[in-house]
Design a protein around this motif. Structure first.
Motif, PDB file in Angstrom:
ATOM      1  N   LYS A 256       6.303  -2.351  19.856  1.00 17.30           N
ATOM      2  CA  LYS A 256       5.156  -3.172  20.276  1.00 17.30           C
ATOM      3  C   LYS A 256       5.573  -4.121  21.403  1.00 17.30           C
ATOM      4  N   ALA A 257       4.604  -4.473  22.229  1.00 15.48           N
ATOM      5  CA  ALA A 257       4.886  -5.408  23.332  1.00 15.48           C
ATOM      6  C   ALA A 257       5.033  -6.821  22.789  1.00 15.48           C
ATOM      7  N   MET A 258       5.765  -7.626  23.525  1.00 18.47           N
ATOM      8  CA  MET A 258       5.973  -9.026  23.144  1.00 18.47           C
ATOM      9  C   MET A 258       5.053  -9.889  24.013  1.00 18.47           C
ATOM     10  N   LEU A 259       4.293 -10.778  23.396  1.00 23.48           N
ATOM     11  CA  LEU A 259       3.408 -11.672  24.144  1.00 23.48           C
ATOM     12  C   LEU A 259       4.239 -12.670  24.953  1.00 23.48           C
ATOM     13  N   SER A 260       3.855 -12.876  26.196  1.00 25.45           N
ATOM     14  CA  SER A 260       4.567 -13.862  27.022  1.00 25.45           C
ATOM     15  C   SER A 260       4.212 -15.278  26.538  1.00 25.45           C
ATOM     16  N   MET A 261       5.141 -16.210  26.667  1.00 24.23           N
ATOM     17  CA  MET A 261       4.857 -17.597  26.269  1.00 24.23           C
ATOM     18  C   MET A 261       3.685 -18.164  27.063  1.00 24.23           C
ATOM     19  N   ASP A 262       3.496 -17.714  28.292  1.00 23.72           N
ATOM     20  CA  ASP A 262       2.365 -18.180  29.114  1.00 23.72           C
ATOM     21  C   ASP A 262       1.036 -17.940  28.396  1.00 23.72           C
ATOM     22  N   ASP A 263       0.976 -16.862  27.598  1.00 28.12           N
ATOM     23  CA  ASP A 263      -0.285 -16.482  26.956  1.00 28.12           C
ATOM     24  C   ASP A 263      -0.433 -17.010  25.533  1.00 28.12           C
TER      25      ASP A 263
ATOM     26  N   ILE B  16       0.782  -7.202   7.671  1.00 29.79           N
ATOM     27  CA  ILE B  16       1.234  -8.603   7.724  1.00 29.79           C
ATOM     28  C   ILE B  16       0.720  -9.223   9.011  1.00 29.79           C
ATOM     29  N   GLU B  17      -0.040 -10.310   8.882  1.00 27.93           N
ATOM     30  CA  GLU B  17      -0.647 -10.958  10.045  1.00 27.93           C
ATOM     31  C   GLU B  17       0.319 -11.956  10.690  1.00 27.93           C
ATOM     32  N   GLN B  18       1.034 -12.693   9.834  1.00 30.16           N
ATOM     33  CA  GLN B  18       1.970 -13.667  10.401  1.00 30.16           C
ATOM     34  C   GLN B  18       3.057 -14.054   9.405  1.00 30.16           C
ATOM     35  N   VAL B  19       4.192 -14.429   9.959  1.00 31.66           N
ATOM     36  CA  VAL B  19       5.309 -14.957   9.173  1.00 31.66           C
ATOM     37  C   VAL B  19       5.716 -16.247   9.876  1.00 31.66           C
ATOM     38  N   ILE B  20       5.664 -17.352   9.144  1.00 35.52           N
ATOM     39  CA  ILE B  20       6.066 -18.626   9.747  1.00 35.52           C
ATOM     40  C   ILE B  20       7.104 -19.255   8.829  1.00 35.52           C
ATOM     41  N   GLY B  21       8.273 -19.554   9.383  1.00 34.48           N
ATOM     42  CA  GLY B  21       9.318 -20.024   8.488  1.00 34.48           C
ATOM     43  C   GLY B  21      10.102 -21.204   8.999  1.00 34.48           C
ATOM     44  N   ILE B  22      10.637 -21.936   8.044  1.00 35.04           N
ATOM     45  CA  ILE B  22      11.720 -22.892   8.303  1.00 35.04           C
ATOM     46  C   ILE B  22      12.947 -22.150   7.804  1.00 35.04           C
TER      47      ILE B  22
ATOM     48  N   GLY C  28      -0.251 -38.089  10.985  1.00 38.11           N
ATOM     49  CA  GLY C  28      -0.521 -37.189   9.851  1.00 38.11           C
ATOM     50  C   GLY C  28       0.231 -35.865   9.928  1.00 38.11           C
ATOM     51  N   TYR C  29       1.291 -35.836  10.740  1.00 33.64           N
ATOM     52  CA  TYR C  29       2.079 -34.604  10.876  1.00 33.64           C
ATOM     53  C   TYR C  29       3.515 -34.837  10.435  1.00 33.64           C
ATOM     54  N   CYS C  30       4.304 -33.756  10.365  1.00 39.02           N
ATOM     55  CA  CYS C  30       5.756 -33.895  10.347  1.00 39.02           C
ATOM     56  C   CYS C  30       6.318 -32.872  11.320  1.00 39.02           C
ATOM     57  N   VAL C  31       7.576 -33.071  11.727  1.00 35.09           N
ATOM     58  CA  VAL C  31       8.165 -32.178  12.730  1.00 35.09           C
ATOM     59  C   VAL C  31       9.119 -31.215  12.044  1.00 35.09           C
ATOM     60  N   LYS C  32       8.943 -29.930  12.306  1.00 36.93           N
ATOM     61  CA  LYS C  32       9.809 -28.890  11.746  1.00 36.93           C
ATOM     62  C   LYS C  32      10.220 -27.930  12.852  1.00 36.93           C
ATOM     63  N   LEU C  33      11.412 -27.341  12.707  1.00 31.88           N
ATOM     64  CA  LEU C  33      11.769 -26.250  13.616  1.00 31.88           C
ATOM     65  C   LEU C  33      11.155 -24.988  13.030  1.00 31.88           C
ATOM     66  N   LEU C  34      10.114 -24.485  13.683  1.00 34.66           N
ATOM     67  CA  LEU C  34       9.401 -23.324  13.148  1.00 34.66           C
ATOM     68  C   LEU C  34       9.842 -22.037  13.823  1.00 34.66           C
ATOM     69  N   ALA C  35       9.975 -21.006  13.025  1.00 36.24           N
ATOM     70  CA  ALA C  35      10.177 -19.647  13.535  1.00 36.24           C
ATOM     71  C   ALA C  35       8.870 -18.917  13.246  1.00 36.24           C
ATOM     72  N   ILE C  36       8.192 -18.512  14.314  1.00 33.87           N
ATOM     73  CA  ILE C  36       6.813 -18.013  14.193  1.00 33.87           C
ATOM     74  C   ILE C  36       6.731 -16.572  14.665  1.00 33.87           C
ATOM     75  N   ALA C  37       6.105 -15.725  13.869  1.00 33.31           N
ATOM     76  CA  ALA C  37       5.828 -14.339  14.295  1.00 33.31           C
ATOM     77  C   ALA C  37       4.383 -14.038  13.929  1.00 33.31           C
ATOM     78  N   LYS C  38       3.572 -13.693  14.946  1.00 37.90           N
ATOM     79  CA  LYS C  38       2.155 -13.409  14.697  1.00 37.90           C
ATOM     80  C   LYS C  38       1.761 -12.125  15.380  1.00 37.90           C
ATOM     81  N   ARG C  39       0.809 -11.409  14.787  1.00 37.49           N
ATOM     82  CA  ARG C  39       0.176 -10.306  15.514  1.00 37.49           C
ATOM     83  C   ARG C  39      -0.816 -10.914  16.488  1.00 37.49           C
ATOM     84  N   ASN C  40      -0.852 -10.400  17.704  1.00 40.71           N
ATOM     85  CA  ASN C  40      -1.778 -10.957  18.685  1.00 40.71           C
ATOM     86  C   ASN C  40      -2.297  -9.814  19.554  1.00 40.71           C
ATOM     87  N   ASN C  41      -3.479  -9.309  19.211  1.00 41.50           N
ATOM     88  CA  ASN C  41      -4.123  -8.218  19.977  1.00 41.50           C
ATOM     89  C   ASN C  41      -3.179  -7.056  20.240  1.00 41.50           C
ATOM     90  N   GLY C  42      -2.522  -6.583  19.233  1.00 44.20           N
ATOM     91  CA  GLY C  42      -1.640  -5.421  19.375  1.00 44.20           C
ATOM     92  C   GLY C  42      -0.242  -5.772  19.833  1.00 44.20           C
TER      93      GLY C  42
END
Ligand SMILES: NC(=O)c1ccc[n+]([C@@H]2O[C@H](COP(=O)([O-])OP(=O)(O)OC[C@H]3O[C@@H](n4cnc5c(N)ncnc54)[C@H](OP(=O)(O)O)[C@@H]3O)[C@@H](O)[C@H]2O)c1
Length: 429
Positions: free
Chosen positions: A338-345, A152-158, A244-258
């Motif tokens: 697995k490590a958690m990516l910092s928001m800075d990155d 699974i590469e990513q899960v993005i949800g409302i 051309g957008y709409c605003v949603k509260l997104l819950a995002i989980a992505k794989r990012n370089n391990g």
């Protein structure tokens, strides 16, 4: 096959009543599907006097959860009281007494689920929690079973209906946050204290659970970045629409370089994105697998019958497993740390709205600071506002690291020509 499988329910509130109603109304169909009668033998709740929206034999009520946990005839314990304490202890004691577990408790699973799941798994007992994310939407079982062949590469949800209702009202009716929240409270979609929903805690619990399954890793929910929707204004939702957008509260989980990139925050998404059409109290979860591609799950994320549907599905699954001696087949799938990516990155795009002096070279001075921090601009919109001579400038950036963006913003806020940075929101394409 056991002729009767006994169930004990702890917590006869909204979801408890929904699950009980479904078990009663669909009793015959369920018995045919399982090959056994599913009997609710005992129900525990702190208040056994109040009226409930479901008819049942009230002699099975008790105020003592341990009359269920210690009953040797009960096969499945359904925990529907919510919260970490005492729900966690009830469940651990029930597991140690040989019970199979169903719960809808996202707060417990996200914060202290691991030892409970591990204990049940070691004992070959089932522990299911489908209703904890997405209410009636099947998402945990699909991730654990149907999509198990994928990376699974990513899960993005409302995943929070309350905030989605508020954002829908703000976008479609031009309401302010406070008016939309008041309407949600009046309709019973938001609690009197809405903090858990509007500050993103609920969504953080849910995405932690989904990420841990999707990435087969433990997730420390305390490390999950979450930001609520309270700073959004109708001006921002109006700009989103115009752009051309709409605003949603997104819950995002992505794989990012391990590592795992997990975050909850409001975001602009294109009006053409499948999640843009998830409105009102509905939930939608978008999953990308390396084999299946894109899959989207949509439905009612809360409510007695929707959450009850998921709870009863779990009960039926366990009953079938009991009948064929296959319990404990799917236990905890968090094999890694697995490590958690910092928001800075984190790399994403940004919308920024600011009030500035309305004179030559203002745009250039701001653009220079963006440029110095490698923030490249995709579009800029300038409007002159009111009689004080201030301009309102809206920027959309290209993708940039959050650290660079925040550094640029801090410098821009100090410019004498910038009266105020009114808001900034991440843009997810
Ligand atoms: N509501 C939804 O749409 C929904 C959707 C998905 C998941 N969930 C989850 O489902 C769970 C239940 O939610 P809910 O909305 O049904 O909550 P609820 O309406 O507040 O029901 C909880 C019930 O448990 C009772 N209770 C509390 N502590 C107890 C104890 N120690 N022993 C026995 N009973 C106890 C409460 O009694 P008192 O009222 O007398 O305190 C109440 O009747 C939560 O984990 C929630 O996150 C809810």
């Amino acid at each position: 096959m056991k002729p009767t499988i006994n169930i004990g329910i702890i917590g006869l509130g909204i979801v408890g009543c929904g699950a009980l109603k479904i078990l009663q109304e669909n009793k015959n169909e369920i018995a045919l599907k399982v090959g056994s009668e599913l009997r609710v033998k005992r129900i525990a709740d702190l208040d056994i006097e109040r009226e409930r929206p479901v008819e049942f034999d009230r002699s099975i009520l008790t105020t003592d959860a341990y009359e269920i946990i210690n009953d040797p005839e009960i096969d499945i314990v359904v925990e529907l009281i919510g919260g970490v304490k005492p729900a966690g202890k009830f469940i651990m004691d029930a597991i140690k007494n040989g019970k199979h577990i169903v719960t809808a408790n996202k707060a417990l699973i996200a914060q202290e689920g691991h030892p409970l799941l591990e204990e049940a798994g070691n004992r070959k007992q089932d522990f299911f929690f489908e209703a904890s994310v997405g209410g009636g939407i099947p998402i945990i079982r699909p991730l654990k079973i149907c999509l198990a062949g994928n990376k699974i590469e990513q899960v993005i949800g409302i995943v929070n209906g309350t905030t989605n209702y508020i954002l829908t009202r703000m976008s479609q009716d031009g309401q302010d946050f406070s008016d939309a929240l008041a309407e949600a409270q009046r309709l019973g979609y938001a609690e009197a204290d809405p903090t858990n929903d509007v500050e993103g805690f609920d969504a953080a619990y849910k995405i932690s659970i989904l990420a841990s399954i999707a990435f087969t890793s433990r997730v420390d929910v305390k490390g999950v970045y979450h930001e609520g929707i309270t700073k959004l204004t109708k001006r921002d939702t109006a700009y989103a629409r115009d752009l051309g957008y709409c605003v949603k509260l997104l819950a995002i989980a992505k794989r990012n370089n391990g590592a795992m990139e997990i975050r909850v925050h409001p975001a602009f998404i294109p009006q053409t994105h499948p999640l843009a059409s998830v409105n009102d109290v509905y939930n939608g979860i978008f999953v990308k697998g390396n084999a299946v591609g894109d899959v989207m799950f949509y439905g009612q994320g809360a409510g007695a019958m929707a959450a009850g549907s998921a709870v009863v599905g779990d009960i039926i699954d366990i009953a079938r497993n009991i009948n064929c001696g296959a319990t404990g087949r799917i236990s905890c799938t968090c094999f890694e740390n697995k490590a958690m990516l910092s928001m800075d990155d984190v790399v994403t795009k940004y919308y920024i709205r600011m009030q500035t002096a309305d004179r030559p070279k203002v745009l250039a001075s701001i653009a220079n600071i963006f440029g110095d921090n490698d923030v490249s601009i995709a579009s800029v919109l300038q409007k002159t506002r009111g009689h004080n001579g201030e301009a309102e400038i809206v920027w959309i950036t290209h993708e940039v690291k959050e650290k660079n963006f925040r550094t640029a913003l801090a410098a821009i806020e100090k410019l004498p020509v910038v009266a105020q940075v009114s808001n900034w929101i991440r843009v997810e394409d």
